[in-house]
Design a protein around this motif. Structure first.
Motif, PDB file in Angstrom:
ATOM      1  N   ASP A  45     127.889  -7.557  97.942  1.00  0.00           N
ATOM      2  CA  ASP A  45     127.618  -7.609  99.383  1.00  0.00           C
ATOM      3  C   ASP A  45     128.089  -8.957  99.925  1.00  0.00           C
ATOM      4  OD1 ASP A  45     125.236  -9.553  99.563  1.00  0.00           O
ATOM      5  OD2 ASP A  45     124.609  -8.143  98.004  1.00  0.00           O
ATOM      6  N   ALA A  46     128.299  -8.988 101.226  1.00  0.00           N
ATOM      7  CA  ALA A  46     128.884 -10.162 101.870  1.00  0.00           C
ATOM      8  C   ALA A  46     128.079 -11.423 101.611  1.00  0.00           C
ATOM      9  CB  ALA A  46     129.035  -9.920 103.368  1.00  0.00           C
ATOM     10  N   ASN A  47     126.752 -11.302 101.628  1.00  0.00           N
ATOM     11  CA  ASN A  47     125.904 -12.479 101.430  1.00  0.00           C
ATOM     12  C   ASN A  47     125.998 -13.037 100.013  1.00  0.00           C
ATOM     13  OD1 ASN A  47     124.960 -12.352 104.076  1.00  0.00           O
ATOM     14  ND2 ASN A  47     123.262 -10.983 103.515  1.00  0.00           N
ATOM     15  N   THR A  48     126.535 -12.237  99.106  1.00  0.00           N
ATOM     16  CA  THR A  48     126.660 -12.674  97.719  1.00  0.00           C
ATOM     17  C   THR A  48     128.023 -13.304  97.431  1.00  0.00           C
ATOM     18  OG1 THR A  48     125.114 -10.991  96.931  1.00  0.00           O
ATOM     19  CG2 THR A  48     126.635 -11.918  95.310  1.00  0.00           C
ATOM     20  N   ILE A  49     129.122 -12.671  97.895  1.00  0.00           N
ATOM     21  CA  ILE A  49     130.455 -13.103  97.463  1.00  0.00           C
ATOM     22  C   ILE A  49     131.035 -14.237  98.297  1.00  0.00           C
ATOM     23  CG2 ILE A  49     130.938 -10.813  96.523  1.00  0.00           C
ATOM     24  CD1 ILE A  49     132.704 -10.258  98.913  1.00  0.00           C
ATOM     25  N   TYR A  50     130.718 -14.315  99.570  1.00  0.00           N
ATOM     26  CA  TYR A  50     131.387 -15.316 100.404  1.00  0.00           C
ATOM     27  C   TYR A  50     130.843 -16.736 100.245  1.00  0.00           C
ATOM     28  CZ  TYR A  50     134.065 -11.608 102.544  1.00  0.00           C
ATOM     29  OH  TYR A  50     134.931 -10.563 102.739  1.00  0.00           O
ATOM     30  N   PRO A  51     129.585 -16.944  99.893  1.00  0.00           N
ATOM     31  CA  PRO A  51     129.137 -18.334  99.655  1.00  0.00           C
ATOM     32  C   PRO A  51     129.673 -18.939  98.362  1.00  0.00           C
ATOM     33  CG  PRO A  51     127.291 -16.915 100.285  1.00  0.00           C
ATOM     34  CD  PRO A  51     128.440 -16.010  99.971  1.00  0.00           C
ATOM     35  N   ILE A  52     130.284 -18.136  97.483  1.00  0.00           N
ATOM     36  CA  ILE A  52     130.740 -18.654  96.196  1.00  0.00           C
ATOM     37  C   ILE A  52     131.978 -19.541  96.392  1.00  0.00           C
ATOM     38  CG2 ILE A  52     131.725 -18.020  93.954  1.00  0.00           C
ATOM     39  CD1 ILE A  52     130.019 -15.512  94.023  1.00  0.00           C
ATOM     40  N   LEU A  53     131.935 -20.750  95.827  1.00  0.00           N
ATOM     41  CA  LEU A  53     133.077 -21.658  95.882  1.00  0.00           C
ATOM     42  C   LEU A  53     134.120 -21.242  94.856  1.00  0.00           C
ATOM     43  CD1 LEU A  53     131.168 -25.071  96.100  1.00  0.00           C
ATOM     44  CD2 LEU A  53     132.100 -23.700  97.977  1.00  0.00           C
ATOM     45  N   GLU A  54     135.395 -21.335  95.236  1.00  0.00           N
ATOM     46  CA  GLU A  54     136.459 -20.940  94.319  1.00  0.00           C
ATOM     47  C   GLU A  54     136.461 -21.797  93.059  1.00  0.00           C
ATOM     48  OE1 GLU A  54     140.226 -20.787  96.265  1.00  0.00           O
ATOM     49  OE2 GLU A  54     139.542 -19.441  97.858  1.00  0.00           O
ATOM     50  N   ASP A  55     136.094 -23.072  93.181  1.00  0.00           N
ATOM     51  CA  ASP A  55     136.081 -23.959  92.017  1.00  0.00           C
ATOM     52  C   ASP A  55     134.991 -23.592  91.016  1.00  0.00           C
ATOM     53  OD1 ASP A  55     138.195 -25.364  93.016  1.00  0.00           O
ATOM     54  OD2 ASP A  55     136.998 -26.990  93.857  1.00  0.00           O
ATOM     55  N   ASP A  56     134.047 -22.737  91.434  1.00  0.00           N
ATOM     56  CA  ASP A  56     132.963 -22.355  90.538  1.00  0.00           C
ATOM     57  C   ASP A  56     133.297 -21.117  89.710  1.00  0.00           C
ATOM     58  OD1 ASP A  56     131.497 -24.485  91.323  1.00  0.00           O
ATOM     59  OD2 ASP A  56     130.218 -23.408  92.721  1.00  0.00           O
ATOM     60  N   ILE A  57     134.532 -20.633  89.824  1.00  0.00           N
ATOM     61  CA  ILE A  57     135.039 -19.568  88.963  1.00  0.00           C
ATOM     62  C   ILE A  57     136.201 -20.144  88.160  1.00  0.00           C
ATOM     63  CG2 ILE A  57     136.057 -17.272  88.831  1.00  0.00           C
ATOM     64  CD1 ILE A  57     133.286 -17.130  89.872  1.00  0.00           C
ATOM     65  N   GLN A  58     136.073 -20.190  86.862  1.00  0.00           N
ATOM     66  CA  GLN A  58     137.125 -20.732  86.005  1.00  0.00           C
ATOM     67  C   GLN A  58     137.684 -19.632  85.121  1.00  0.00           C
ATOM     68  OE1 GLN A  58     135.017 -23.836  83.910  1.00  0.00           O
ATOM     69  NE2 GLN A  58     135.539 -25.370  85.458  1.00  0.00           N
ATOM     70  N   ALA A  59     139.046 -19.584  85.056  1.00  0.00           N
ATOM     71  CA  ALA A  59     139.721 -18.607  84.202  1.00  0.00           C
ATOM     72  C   ALA A  59     140.330 -19.338  83.005  1.00  0.00           C
ATOM     73  CB  ALA A  59     140.802 -17.877  84.993  1.00  0.00           C
TER      74      ALA A  59
ATOM     75  N   VAL B 285     142.049 -12.745  79.276  1.00  0.00           N
ATOM     76  CA  VAL B 285     141.634 -13.746  80.251  1.00  0.00           C
ATOM     77  C   VAL B 285     140.126 -13.647  80.421  1.00  0.00           C
ATOM     78  CG1 VAL B 285     141.837 -14.552  82.624  1.00  0.00           C
ATOM     79  CG2 VAL B 285     143.854 -13.684  81.427  1.00  0.00           C
ATOM     80  N   GLN B 286     139.449 -14.758  80.253  1.00  0.00           N
ATOM     81  CA  GLN B 286     137.994 -14.783  80.357  1.00  0.00           C
ATOM     82  C   GLN B 286     137.567 -15.606  81.575  1.00  0.00           C
ATOM     83  OE1 GLN B 286     135.879 -15.196  76.481  1.00  0.00           O
ATOM     84  NE2 GLN B 286     137.929 -15.684  75.655  1.00  0.00           N
ATOM     85  N   ILE B 287     136.334 -15.377  81.977  1.00  0.00           N
ATOM     86  CA  ILE B 287     135.795 -16.042  83.155  1.00  0.00           C
ATOM     87  C   ILE B 287     134.589 -16.889  82.746  1.00  0.00           C
ATOM     88  CG2 ILE B 287     134.568 -15.686  85.338  1.00  0.00           C
ATOM     89  CD1 ILE B 287     137.556 -15.309  85.514  1.00  0.00           C
ATOM     90  N   ARG B 288     134.557 -18.094  83.308  1.00  0.00           N
ATOM     91  CA  ARG B 288     133.406 -18.975  83.114  1.00  0.00           C
ATOM     92  C   ARG B 288     132.847 -19.307  84.499  1.00  0.00           C
ATOM     93  NH1 ARG B 288     135.774 -22.746  80.221  1.00  0.00           N
ATOM     94  NH2 ARG B 288     135.173 -21.885  78.192  1.00  0.00           N
ATOM     95  N   LYS B 289     131.558 -19.021  84.705  1.00  0.00           N
ATOM     96  CA  LYS B 289     130.943 -19.249  86.013  1.00  0.00           C
ATOM     97  C   LYS B 289     130.106 -20.542  85.985  1.00  0.00           C
ATOM     98  CE  LYS B 289     128.801 -15.293  86.074  1.00  0.00           C
ATOM     99  NZ  LYS B 289     127.961 -14.161  86.567  1.00  0.00           N
ATOM    100  N   LYS B 290     130.035 -21.182  87.132  1.00  0.00           N
ATOM    101  CA  LYS B 290     129.181 -22.363  87.269  1.00  0.00           C
ATOM    102  C   LYS B 290     128.745 -22.481  88.724  1.00  0.00           C
ATOM    103  CE  LYS B 290     132.926 -25.676  88.136  1.00  0.00           C
ATOM    104  NZ  LYS B 290     133.516 -26.983  87.778  1.00  0.00           N
ATOM    105  N   GLY B 291     127.811 -23.368  88.967  1.00  0.00           N
ATOM    106  CA  GLY B 291     127.390 -23.664  90.341  1.00  0.00           C
ATOM    107  C   GLY B 291     126.966 -22.440  91.123  1.00  0.00           C
ATOM    108  N   THR B 292     127.608 -22.232  92.264  1.00  0.00           N
ATOM    109  CA  THR B 292     127.242 -21.147  93.173  1.00  0.00           C
ATOM    110  C   THR B 292     127.436 -19.776  92.541  1.00  0.00           C
ATOM    111  OG1 THR B 292     129.475 -21.224  94.121  1.00  0.00           O
ATOM    112  CG2 THR B 292     127.763 -22.514  95.225  1.00  0.00           C
ATOM    113  N   ALA B 293     128.383 -19.665  91.605  1.00  0.00           N
ATOM    114  CA  ALA B 293     128.623 -18.364  90.967  1.00  0.00           C
ATOM    115  C   ALA B 293     127.480 -17.976  90.043  1.00  0.00           C
ATOM    116  CB  ALA B 293     129.941 -18.396  90.202  1.00  0.00           C
ATOM    117  N   LEU B 294     126.775 -18.951  89.480  1.00  0.00           N
ATOM    118  CA  LEU B 294     125.650 -18.641  88.595  1.00  0.00           C
ATOM    119  C   LEU B 294     124.465 -18.086  89.372  1.00  0.00           C
ATOM    120  CD1 LEU B 294     125.689 -21.745  86.201  1.00  0.00           C
ATOM    121  CD2 LEU B 294     126.351 -19.397  85.644  1.00  0.00           C
TER     122      LEU B 294
END
Length: 331
Positions: free
Chosen positions: A78-92, A109-118
């Motif tokens: 949902d919009a309230n979940t995906i748009y606040p996430i910072l791009e730098d908080d998703i690492q490939a 390819v794996q994903i590592r989440k941090k910050g807002t993505a967690l």
């Protein structure tokens, strides 16, 4: 109060009624669940962006061939979940640590989440591409020299003299097969246009090979010395003067004119005039008649350098001036 038999009589018809046309009822329930899921999915949104791909390897190996520098990321929720996430908080990243020998390998390819993505709940993340094929080679280091790269032209009449680069050498790291062919690196363009005085600047090392890494911050301190271009010019048929000869004597030169060649700055020659250049012989020490071989001296502005002079010496014949007495026709 109902007895046990009465309850059995009541439940039995109910179960029979529920079981009546049960295939149609099961299909109805499944359709209802599917409609609910589709409805929830229709309310979700997608967000697309790209992130850098990092390669994790054994320290003795390094990437030796091209691979995607960016990975496409799709966030679904949902919009309230995906748009606040910072791009730098998703690492490939791809993990190749288990490989210890040079070769070509395939890795997901794996994903590592941090910050807002967690903190995001009910978040779906997908990547593109799903996997990467990558060659690994032995990691080596090498010390190489840095060369300056210039653009533009100095002010007319000026040239770049000596210059320094600090540091003049750097250490680079990379795959063995690629590092072997690298002997030096250049700086980014250093602009010379319109310059006429010494200058200093900070410039980055130009690294056109992304598989090579430069130790340090990759910056070079440049200092250049700018000087006037040198020019050589001849001055011919310059009269040779006789200086400071005692008035009782007269002198006659064997050669009455000479020439000189001087060197100086290109723009400085625009200011010199013919009368600024002269030749002379110094006769202040002569106290008797006779023939003398005297050095010829040149006069010219101090900003020039004498390259050649002709003649360097000259013969001068000294005689006594005739004395004339006025009166009675005597002499």
């Amino acid at each position: 109060m109902f007895s046990l038999n009465d309850r059995k009589l009541t439940i039995g018809p109910m179960l029979a009624k529920i079981a009546e046309n049960w295939p149609a009822k099961v299909i109805s329930i499944a359709l209802a669940i599917m409609l609910f899921v589709f409805h929830r999915m229709s309310l979700q949104e997608e967000r697309f962006f790209s992130v850098p791909l990092s390669v994790e390897t054994d320290t003795s190996l390094t990437p030796a061939g091209p691979y995607p520098g960016l990975i496409g990321i799709t966030l679904r929720g949902d919009a309230n979940t995906i748009y606040p996430i910072l791009e730098d908080d998703i690492q490939a990243y791809i993990d190749l640590n288990k490989y210890t020998e040079p070769g070509t390998y395939r890795a997901p390819v794996q994903i590592r989440k941090k910050g807002t993505a967690l903190r995001a709940e009910a978040l779906e993340i997908s990547v593109d591409p799903l996997e990467v094929i990558l060659s690994l080679d032995e990691r080596l280091s090498k010390t190489i020299s840095i060369k300056a790269n210039f653009s533009g032209a100095l002010e007319p009449g000026y040239e770049l003299g000596e210059y320094t680069l600090d540091p003049a050498h750097v250490v680079i790291e990379g795959p063995k097969g690629l590092l072997t062919d690298v002997s030096d690196l250049f700086t980014n363009s250093i602009e010379l246009t319109g310059r006429s005085v010494d200058f200093s600047t900070t410039v980055r090392i130009l690294n056109q090979q992304p598989l090579l890494s430069i130790r340090g911050n990759g910056l070079i301190e440049f200092h250049g010395v700018i000087r006037e271009q040198l020019r050589i010019q001849n001055f011919e048929n310059i009269p040779i003067r006789i200086n400071n000869l005692d008035e009782q004597f007269a002198g006659e030169l064997e050669i009455s004119a000479g020439s000189i060649r001087i060197e100086g700055g290109q723009t400085t020659f625009n200011k010199i005039k013919p009368q600024d250049v002269s030749l002379y012989v110094e006769c202040s020490s002569i106290d008797s008649i006779g023939e003398y071989l005297l050095p010829v001296s040149a006069l010219f502005p101090a900003m020039f350098t004498l390259m050649r002079q002709d003649p360097e010496n000259v013969l001068i014949q000294i005689r006594r001036r005739q004395q004339h007495s006025i009166g009675n026709g005597g002499s």
